[in-house]
Design an enzyme around this catalytic site. Structure first.
Site, short mmCIF file in Angstrom:
data_model
loop_
_atom_site.label_atom_id
_atom_site.label_comp_id
_atom_site.label_asym_id
_atom_site.label_seq_id
_atom_site.Cartn_x
_atom_site.Cartn_y
_atom_site.Cartn_z
N ASP A 30 0.96 -1.04 0.10
CA ASP A 30 -0.60 -0.18 0.30
C ASP A 30 1.23 1.33 0.32
OD1 ASP A 30 -2.99 0.03 0.76
OD2 ASP A 30 -2.19 1.81 0.77
N LYS A 35 -1.17 3.02 6.61
CA LYS A 35 -1.71 1.70 7.61
C LYS A 35 -0.21 0.27 7.06
CE LYS A 35 -5.71 1.57 4.82
NZ LYS A 35 -6.44 0.92 3.11
N THR A 121 -13.10 -3.34 -9.01
CA THR A 121 -14.49 -3.38 -9.75
C THR A 121 -13.88 -1.83 -11.24
OG1 THR A 121 -15.41 -4.24 -7.61
CG2 THR A 121 -16.64 -3.23 -10.15
N LEU A 153 -16.89 -10.48 -2.86
CA LEU A 153 -16.80 -10.57 -1.21
C LEU A 153 -17.68 -9.86 -0.06
CD1 LEU A 153 -12.93 -10.82 -0.52
CD2 LEU A 153 -14.63 -12.28 -1.08
N GLU A 155 -18.08 -7.19 2.62
CA GLU A 155 -17.91 -6.48 4.13
C GLU A 155 -18.81 -7.43 5.27
OE1 GLU A 155 -17.32 -2.14 4.06
OE2 GLU A 155 -16.44 -2.39 2.05
N ASN A 208 -23.72 -7.24 -9.59
CA ASN A 208 -23.47 -6.28 -8.78
C ASN A 208 -25.05 -5.08 -8.72
OD1 ASN A 208 -21.78 -6.54 -6.36
ND2 ASN A 208 -20.26 -4.65 -7.53
N GLY A 253 -36.19 -2.30 3.00
CA GLY A 253 -35.18 -1.01 3.69
C GLY A 253 -35.48 -0.21 3.18
N CYS A 260 -19.99 -0.34 -3.31
CA CYS A 260 -19.58 -1.08 -4.49
C CYS A 260 -20.80 -0.96 -5.10
CB CYS A 260 -20.03 -2.99 -3.81
SG CYS A 260 -17.47 -3.54 -3.28
N LYS A 263 -21.74 2.57 -6.61
CA LYS A 263 -20.87 3.17 -7.42
C LYS A 263 -20.64 2.00 -8.43
CE LYS A 263 -16.69 1.73 -6.23
NZ LYS A 263 -15.58 0.74 -6.72
C1 UDX Z 1 -11.46 -2.40 -3.71
C2 UDX Z 1 -11.78 -2.12 -5.39
O1 UDX Z 1 -10.63 -2.14 -5.30
C3 UDX Z 1 -12.95 -1.47 -6.11
O2 UDX Z 1 -12.58 -1.33 -7.20
C4 UDX Z 1 -14.16 -2.27 -5.16
O3 UDX Z 1 -15.17 -1.42 -6.12
C5 UDX Z 1 -14.42 -1.91 -4.01
O4 UDX Z 1 -13.03 -2.83 -3.07
P1 UDX Z 1 -11.87 -1.64 -1.38
O5 UDX Z 1 -10.65 -1.99 -1.07
O6 UDX Z 1 -12.83 -0.80 -0.60
O7 UDX Z 1 -11.85 -1.34 -3.10
O8 UDX Z 1 -10.96 0.40 -1.54
P2 UDX Z 1 -9.80 1.08 -0.46
O9 UDX Z 1 -10.42 0.27 1.46
O10 UDX Z 1 -9.79 2.32 -0.27
O11 UDX Z 1 -8.48 0.43 -0.57
C6 UDX Z 1 -7.68 0.41 -1.43
C7 UDX Z 1 -6.34 0.24 -0.63
O12 UDX Z 1 -5.84 1.15 -2.43
C8 UDX Z 1 -5.79 1.72 0.27
O13 UDX Z 1 -5.25 1.27 0.98
C9 UDX Z 1 -4.69 2.82 -0.77
O14 UDX Z 1 -4.27 3.15 0.13
C10 UDX Z 1 -4.11 2.17 -1.62
N1 UDX Z 1 -4.13 2.21 -2.89
C11 UDX Z 1 -3.72 3.18 -3.76
C12 UDX Z 1 -2.21 2.18 -3.22
O15 UDX Z 1 -1.73 1.47 -2.68
N2 UDX Z 1 -1.40 3.18 -4.03
C13 UDX Z 1 -2.53 3.79 -5.04
O16 UDX Z 1 -2.08 4.43 -6.17
C14 UDX Z 1 -3.94 4.16 -4.54
C1 UDX Z 2 -21.31 -5.83 -2.01
C2 UDX Z 2 -21.74 -7.38 -3.61
O1 UDX Z 2 -22.72 -8.37 -2.10
C3 UDX Z 2 -20.41 -8.74 -3.50
O2 UDX Z 2 -20.50 -10.25 -3.92
C4 UDX Z 2 -19.45 -7.11 -3.84
O3 UDX Z 2 -18.41 -8.22 -4.15
C5 UDX Z 2 -19.34 -5.91 -3.20
O4 UDX Z 2 -20.56 -5.24 -3.10
P1 UDX Z 2 -21.16 -5.38 0.30
O5 UDX Z 2 -21.31 -4.54 -0.76
O6 UDX Z 2 -19.91 -6.08 1.07
O7 UDX Z 2 -21.43 -6.79 -1.18
O8 UDX Z 2 -22.90 -6.22 0.98
P2 UDX Z 2 -23.99 -6.91 0.53
O9 UDX Z 2 -24.75 -7.13 1.59
O10 UDX Z 2 -24.12 -7.00 -0.89
O11 UDX Z 2 -24.57 -5.21 0.88
C6 UDX Z 2 -24.93 -3.80 -0.20
C7 UDX Z 2 -25.92 -3.40 0.52
O12 UDX Z 2 -27.63 -3.33 0.71
C8 UDX Z 2 -26.27 -2.44 2.49
O13 UDX Z 2 -26.48 -1.76 2.40
C9 UDX Z 2 -27.56 -3.63 2.62
O14 UDX Z 2 -27.78 -3.17 3.90
C10 UDX Z 2 -28.31 -3.39 0.96
N1 UDX Z 2 -29.32 -4.68 1.17
C11 UDX Z 2 -28.98 -6.03 1.32
C12 UDX Z 2 -30.38 -3.92 1.22
O15 UDX Z 2 -31.11 -3.29 1.95
N2 UDX Z 2 -31.35 -5.57 1.16
C13 UDX Z 2 -30.81 -6.80 1.01
O16 UDX Z 2 -31.85 -7.22 1.31
C14 UDX Z 2 -29.70 -6.91 0.96
#
Ligand code: UDX
Ligand code: UDX
Length: 431
Positions: A30, A35, A121, A153, A155, A208, A253, A260, A263
């Site tokens: 990173d 971090k 993504t 995945l 969260e 998604n 809800g 995700c 976006k």
């Molecule tokens: C990820 C995916 O990359 C995103 O496209 C997807 O839709 C959701 O999950 P996420 O892991 O949630 O994103 O993002 P974040 O928690 O912001 O982590 C990204 C990390 O990359 C950060 O720790 C940041 O410091 C690092 N980073 C960013 C680098 O190491 N180098 C860079 O040039 C930019």
């Molecule tokens: C999502 C996708 O599920 C995962 O496969 C992808 O890689 C990343 O994006 P995440 O965003 O971590 O995962 O959570 P998820 O459990 O999918 O919930 C997303 C949002 O939808 C939350 O705000 C949740 O509260 C909402 N949700 C989910 C509802 O409102 N109703 C439902 O029945 C399920």
């Protein structure tokens, strides 16, 4: 295998730790030095159940390490996953500057064959751009492949999702890349879909967006239930038992949030637009999601009349339970609308308070638990379905509140029970 994860965020960190647990040698990279320092000291930058123990164990057994040095880590790895963030630009498109930057750095660093895998993504054609970027800066003419391997995945259950996936999607353009990735994932014993890179990229966006559509569909149905006096929970149960529909992601809800769905939905709409297709269906999915949050404010007004100076307690800040992630959390839209109407807002979340404090500077009181939030409140809003909110002492809550009004934005309570307890209770789409 020797693996680098570039970007140690929610996705990179969990993926890296899980690959290590499967027996690989993993380096999580990173560019955020603080971090990496925290991770080296086993301080978790995020809250994800089980992650701290998983990391501790794999570090101890020398399969997992952390660094800011991308060059060195690339040289010690055969497979390099790009897991940097791809935030939305003003126009909703995914911003790929970090993906480009990292691709360039990989190209400048590599000295032997590398398989570079997009994990973030990304829109269709990113694979081509990554390949083009690496070719441009590949001064030593080193052989490489680019592949797409989207993550699915969730969260809060990311480790479980990694270890027991419904499927693994691999987009490749060479048999070598296919063989390396299928070997890497073989221990997981899940179906592996091997396809071309563009199709793999679309699978992620389409999956998604489809799930987001399922949520908006049931939220639209909940609105109708509200109007005609039906119960959306019963409706969802009745629909979900049809295997073609499935019972998951039919919980009505206050709408979906997170890093995700919101976006990826806009990014997919934009991507379709560029390809000449107006994805009006998905635009409506986004609109229904926006309306869901406004509905909460309307419900509060219906119960409290004039909002200025009323006190509203919000239980739950993270976008879903079991995470401290507050990105696009519906609670924040509700809070800012309330603050905008001069409501005094009290909030509590079991783990997301530190992250929320950094964002919510004015007009919000942070409380130590649900009871303190309820004290002297005119209304309580359930914004996140944390388990601890399901087991509250409601007699005490009722005593503490100024008016016993509950807006259950996640339908976690039984409406009849709550009414019997004397609450003016409203769920989403419930009788
Ligand atoms: C990820 C995916 O990359 C995103 O496209 C997807 O839709 C959701 O999950 P996420 O892991 O949630 O994103 O993002 P974040 O928690 O912001 O982590 C990204 C990390 O990359 C950060 O720790 C940041 O410091 C690092 N980073 C960013 C680098 O190491 N180098 C860079 O040039 C930019
Ligand atoms: C999502 C996708 O599920 C995962 O496969 C992808 O890689 C990343 O994006 P995440 O965003 O971590 O995962 O959570 P998820 O459990 O999918 O919930 C997303 C949002 O939808 C939350 O705000 C949740 O509260 C909402 N949700 C989910 C509802 O409102 N109703 C439902 O029945 C399920």
């Amino acid at each position: 295998m020797n693996i680098s994860l570039i970007g140690s965020g929610y996705v990179g960190l969990v993926t890296g730790a899980c690959f290590a647990d499967l027996g690989n040698k993993v380096i999580c990279v990173d560019n955020n030095a603080a971090k990496i320092k925290d991770l080296k000291a086993n301080r978790m930058p995020i809250y994800e159940p089980g992650l701290s123990d998983l990391i501790k164990r794999n570090v101890k057994e020398s399969r997992l390490s952390f660094t800011t040095n991308l060059k060195e880590s690339v040289n010690r790895s055969d497979i390099i996953f790009i897991a940097v963030n791809t935030p939305p630009k003003e126009n909703g498109e995914a911003d790929l500057v970090y993906v480009e930057k990292v691709s360039k750095e990989i190209a400048l660093s590599m000295r032997s064959y590398k398989l570079v895998v997009e994990k973030s993504t990304v829109p269709v054609n990113t694979g081509e751009w990554v390949e083009r970027t690496i070719k441009t800066f590949n001064k030593h003419n080193i052989k490489f492949d680019v592949a797409s391997n989207p993550e699915f995945l969730r969260e809060g259950s990311a480790i479980e999702d990694f270890m027991n996936p419904d499927r693994i999607v691999i987009g490749v353009s060479s048999s070598k890349a296919r063989d390396i990735l299928t070997k890497l994932y073989r221990p997981l014993k899940a179906p592996i879909i091997v396809t071309d890179i563009k199709s793999a990229e679309i699978i992620k966006h389409a999956s998604n967006s489809f799930l987001a559509m399922k949520i908006s569909f049931i939220n639209a149905v909940s609105d109708i239930c509200d109007r005609i006096g039906a119960d959306v929970v019963e409706v969802a149960k009745g629909m979900g038992l049809d295997k073609r529909i499935g019972e998951k992601f039919l919980a009505a809800g206050i709408g979906f949030g997170g890093s995700c769905f919101p976006k990826d939905l806009t990014a997919f709409i934009k991507m379709a637009e560029r390809a000449g297709y107006d994805f009006a269906l998905l635009k409506e999915v986004a609109k229904i999601n926006r309306d869901q949050k406004a509905l909460v404010i309307k419900r509060i007004e219906e119960r409290l009349w004039n909002l200025p100076d009323k006190v509203v307690g919000v239980l739950g800040l993270s976008f879903k339970p079991n995470t401290d992630d507050i990105r696009n959390a519906p609670a924040f839209d509700i809070i800012s609308a309330l603050v905008g109407q001069k409501v005094k807002v009290k909030v509590y979340d079991p783990v997301a308070m530190p992250k929320a404090k950094a964002v919510l500077k004015h007009g919000v009181k942070f409380c130590k638990d649900a009871y303190e939030t309820a004290r002297q409140s005119d209304c309580l809003v359930i914004a996140t379905e944390w388990n601890e909110f399901k087991e509250l002492d409601f007699k005490k809550i009722k005593r503490l509140m100024r008016q016993a009004v509950i807006i259950d934005g996640r339908n976690i309570y039984n409406p009849d029970d709550m009414k019997k307890l004397g609450f003016n209770y409203t769920g989403i789409g419930r009788r």
